[in-house]
Design a protein around this motif. Structure first.
Motif, PDB file in Angstrom:
ATOM      1  N   ALA A 464       0.812  -1.222   0.000  1.00  7.95           N
ATOM      2  CA  ALA A 464       0.000   0.000   0.000  1.00  7.95           C
ATOM      3  C   ALA A 464       0.843   1.268   0.000  1.00  7.95           C
ATOM      4  O   ALA A 464       0.343   2.339  -0.377  1.00  7.95           O
ATOM      5  CB  ALA A 464      -0.928  -0.005   1.216  1.00  7.95           C
ATOM      6  N   HIS A 465       2.116   1.165   0.409  1.00  2.69           N
ATOM      7  CA  HIS A 465       2.908   2.378   0.613  1.00  2.69           C
ATOM      8  C   HIS A 465       4.228   2.410  -0.142  1.00  2.69           C
ATOM      9  O   HIS A 465       4.934   3.422  -0.098  1.00  2.69           O
ATOM     10  CB  HIS A 465       3.178   2.563   2.112  1.00  2.69           C
ATOM     11  N   VAL A 466       4.578   1.315  -0.822  1.00  2.00           N
ATOM     12  CA  VAL A 466       5.828   1.240  -1.580  1.00  2.00           C
ATOM     13  C   VAL A 466       5.490   1.011  -3.049  1.00  2.00           C
ATOM     14  O   VAL A 466       4.551   0.259  -3.364  1.00  2.00           O
ATOM     15  CB  VAL A 466       6.722   0.092  -1.042  1.00  2.00           C
ATOM     16  N   ASP A 467       6.261   1.626  -3.918  1.00  2.00           N
ATOM     17  CA  ASP A 467       6.089   1.392  -5.354  1.00  2.00           C
ATOM     18  C   ASP A 467       6.753   0.056  -5.708  1.00  2.00           C
ATOM     19  O   ASP A 467       7.876   0.007  -6.211  1.00  2.00           O
ATOM     20  CB  ASP A 467       6.711   2.546  -6.143  1.00  2.00           C
ATOM     21  N   CYS A 468       6.044  -1.032  -5.430  1.00  2.00           N
ATOM     22  CA  CYS A 468       6.623  -2.374  -5.600  1.00  2.00           C
ATOM     23  C   CYS A 468       6.865  -2.707  -7.072  1.00  2.00           C
ATOM     24  O   CYS A 468       7.798  -3.448  -7.399  1.00  2.00           O
ATOM     25  CB  CYS A 468       5.719  -3.420  -4.948  1.00  2.00           C
ATOM     26  N   ASP A 469       6.034  -2.186  -7.976  1.00  2.00           N
ATOM     27  CA  ASP A 469       6.262  -2.434  -9.402  1.00  2.00           C
ATOM     28  C   ASP A 469       7.590  -1.825  -9.841  1.00  2.00           C
ATOM     29  O   ASP A 469       8.351  -2.447 -10.598  1.00  2.00           O
ATOM     30  CB  ASP A 469       5.115  -1.846 -10.231  1.00  2.00           C
ATOM     31  N   ARG A 470       7.867  -0.627  -9.354  1.00  2.00           N
ATOM     32  CA  ARG A 470       9.139   0.011  -9.710  1.00  2.00           C
ATOM     33  C   ARG A 470      10.315  -0.742  -9.100  1.00  2.00           C
ATOM     34  O   ARG A 470      11.370  -0.879  -9.726  1.00  2.00           O
ATOM     35  CB  ARG A 470       9.135   1.465  -9.261  1.00  2.00           C
ATOM     36  N   ALA A 475      14.984  -4.312 -10.077  1.00  2.00           N
ATOM     37  CA  ALA A 475      15.669  -5.590  -9.870  1.00  2.00           C
ATOM     38  C   ALA A 475      15.939  -6.304 -11.188  1.00  2.00           C
ATOM     39  O   ALA A 475      16.872  -7.105 -11.292  1.00  2.00           O
ATOM     40  CB  ALA A 475      14.834  -6.494  -8.954  1.00  2.00           C
ATOM     41  N   GLN A 476      15.149  -6.016 -12.197  1.00  2.00           N
ATOM     42  CA  GLN A 476      15.292  -6.705 -13.477  1.00  2.00           C
ATOM     43  C   GLN A 476      16.308  -6.035 -14.399  1.00  2.00           C
ATOM     44  O   GLN A 476      16.632  -6.571 -15.445  1.00  2.00           O
ATOM     45  CB  GLN A 476      13.916  -6.772 -14.165  1.00  2.00           C
TER      46      GLN A 476
END
Length: 477
Positions: A464-470, A475-476
């Motif tokens: 909810a609070h971190v841009d996990c997609d970014r 990482a890729q």
């Protein structure tokens, strides 16, 4: 790689939560911490790793493995530590000599890291301390040394709760060299209390000063205490408000203190960690002597606080006493260290509450153990990590049996007990039976389910609070 702009910024919890988030998203994930310093160890495939990496492995839904924490430093004194490499004891080294040993450790660190890479689509690495400690940069394996050697992008995390988070992050960039700075791809702000929008100006200032993108402001996670802690700095104070009082002396080299977590979550229990300089409460119902990385030194420290006198007074008032691992050894008549494994060769009188003696030996027992508690006919799965061999008449009344053999000891009146078995209280049936036998009123919750649901809640919190997609895109690359 999640690095911190200081110690105790919440790296371990962030990695655990991200491991659970990306695992639930369908990725094969593994945690990795190249170097850890902790006396709160876990058994993994017959070796030792930091407790945080065991929790992170659980967040990934896989068993812990020594490759997840290839170098573990277990402090034995103010100036020295035992060095565990890929799960096995390598040596004991003084702090001032560790720098000379580090060049030999990068090879096993990279070896473990690359093995994990072959097993997973995503490896989430936890740094140690802070990369701003540039005086330690030569031969570093814990932070930028590993990041550069493995070409792993870094997210720098600051702890806003302690104050000075802008200086933490901007100052880190100021002291790093160009190569190390180039590894940092973004930053996170952790442990925010209140309305995160109040930090908008500070967030933009960090972005403008550093050129790093911000990836999120993470509010304080109130249920963190429900997960096993690794840092003894997290211990202290009183947990719970139940009628049954358990007191635990905070030893200098306290080890495997996550043994206490399931007890702290019992609604009928108050768990009080007693700091040095404070008396053990004589009104306690149960006093637990916890594990120790330096048993003889911690027993000396125990006596210096006057805790031996308090313990005797509590026993006279009806308390029970339980010693775990090093605390179990302290309860005997004598602890001998003829080879100087923990320090100078010699021996020390024990507390004399159990009729047994312990001799320190160089062979270390590191194993997962399944035991039976005869008094309640409940089974316990735990683990052992200890030096020393304990013998004596009170072992004829064992607290547990393992494959029909005695484990631990109980005094004839049943009021003093000890065992080498860690993790016993994670077993719900045993914990409830044990507490009930001492007059406590246990609850009916499942400790394992509490840990699992808290990991899920942590993953939701970060999502909810971190841009996990970014993060994943970084990482890729």
């Amino acid at each position: 790689m999640i690095q911190g702009a200081g110690s105790n910024v919440g790296k371990s919890l962030l990695v655990a939560g991200l491991c659970r988030h990306f695992t639930r998203a369908g990725l094969t994930v593994r945690p990795f911490k190249p170097q850890n310093m902790s006396n709160n160890a876990a058994v993994a495939a017959g070796g030792e790793i930091g407790r945080a990496q065991a929790l992170q492995a659980r967040a990934c839904g896989v068993p812990p493995h020594v490759d997840m924490n290839p170098v573990l430093l277990k402090p034995e004194s103010e100036t020295g530590a035992q060095v565990i490499v890929q799960g096995k004891r390598l040596t004991t080294v003084r702090a001032k000599d560790y720098a000379a040993l580090k060049p030999q450790l990068m090879a096993p660190v990279l070896d473990s890291f690359r093995r994990l890479q072959t097993q997973a689509e995503l490896v989430i690495v936890e740094g140690a301390g802070s990369p701003a400690e540039v005086n330690l940069r030569a031969h570093d394996i814990a932070n930028m040394g590993l990041a550069v050697a493995s070409d792993t992008p870094v997210i720098l995390t600051g702890d806003i709760d302690r104050g000075g988070v802008i200086a933490q992050l901007v100052g880190t960039q100021a002291v790093l060299d160009a190569q190390d700075n180039a590894m940092i791809r973004g930053f996170l702000i952790n442990k925010f209390r209140g309305d995160p929008r109040l930090f908008d100006d500070g967030y933009r200032l960090i972005q403008d000063r550093t050129g790093w993108p911000g990836l999120g402001v993470i509010p304080w996670f109130p249920d963190a205490h429900k997960l096993p802690a690794e840092d003894a700095a997290d211990l202290g104070g009183t947990r719970g408000d139940g009628a049954f009082l358990i007191a635990v002396p905070h030893l200098n080299r306290i080890a495997n203190f996550d043994d206490l977590d399931p007890l702290a979550q019992e609604p009928g229990v108050t768990l009080r960690i007693v700091k040095p300089g404070q008396p053990l409460p004589v009104e306690a119902d149960l006093i637990i002597l916890p594990g120790s990385k330096a048993t003889i030194a911690d027993l000396t420290h125990f006596r210096a606080q006057g805790w031996d006198i308090d313990l005797a007074a509590a026993l006279r008032r009806g308390a029970r006493v339980l010693g775990l691992c090093g605390g179990y050894q302290m309860l005997g008549r004598e602890i001998a260290d003829p080879e100087g494994i923990e320090g100078k060769p010699g021996s020390i009188p024990g507390l004399g509450l159990l009729d047994m003696t312990t001799v320190m030996t160089p062979d270390k027992r590191v194993t997962e153990t399944e035991a039976l508690h005869p008094a309640s006919n409940t089974r316990v799965r735990g683990y052992e990590i200890h030096l020393g061999r304990t013998e004596g008449p009170d072992r004829a009344r064992p607290l547990f049996t393992v494959n029909g053999q005695p484990e631990g000891a109980v005094r004839a009146d049943g009021r003093v007990m000890g065992s080498y078995l860690h993790g016993m209280f994670t077993e719900d049936a045993f914990r409830r039976a044990f507490l009930a036998s001492l007059g406590a009123t246990p609850g009916n919750h499942s400790y394992d389910q509490t840990v699992e649901s808290t990991l899920d809640a942590l993953a939701d919190h970060l999502a909810a609070h971190v841009d996990c997609d970014r993060l994943l895109n970084l990482a890729q690359t």
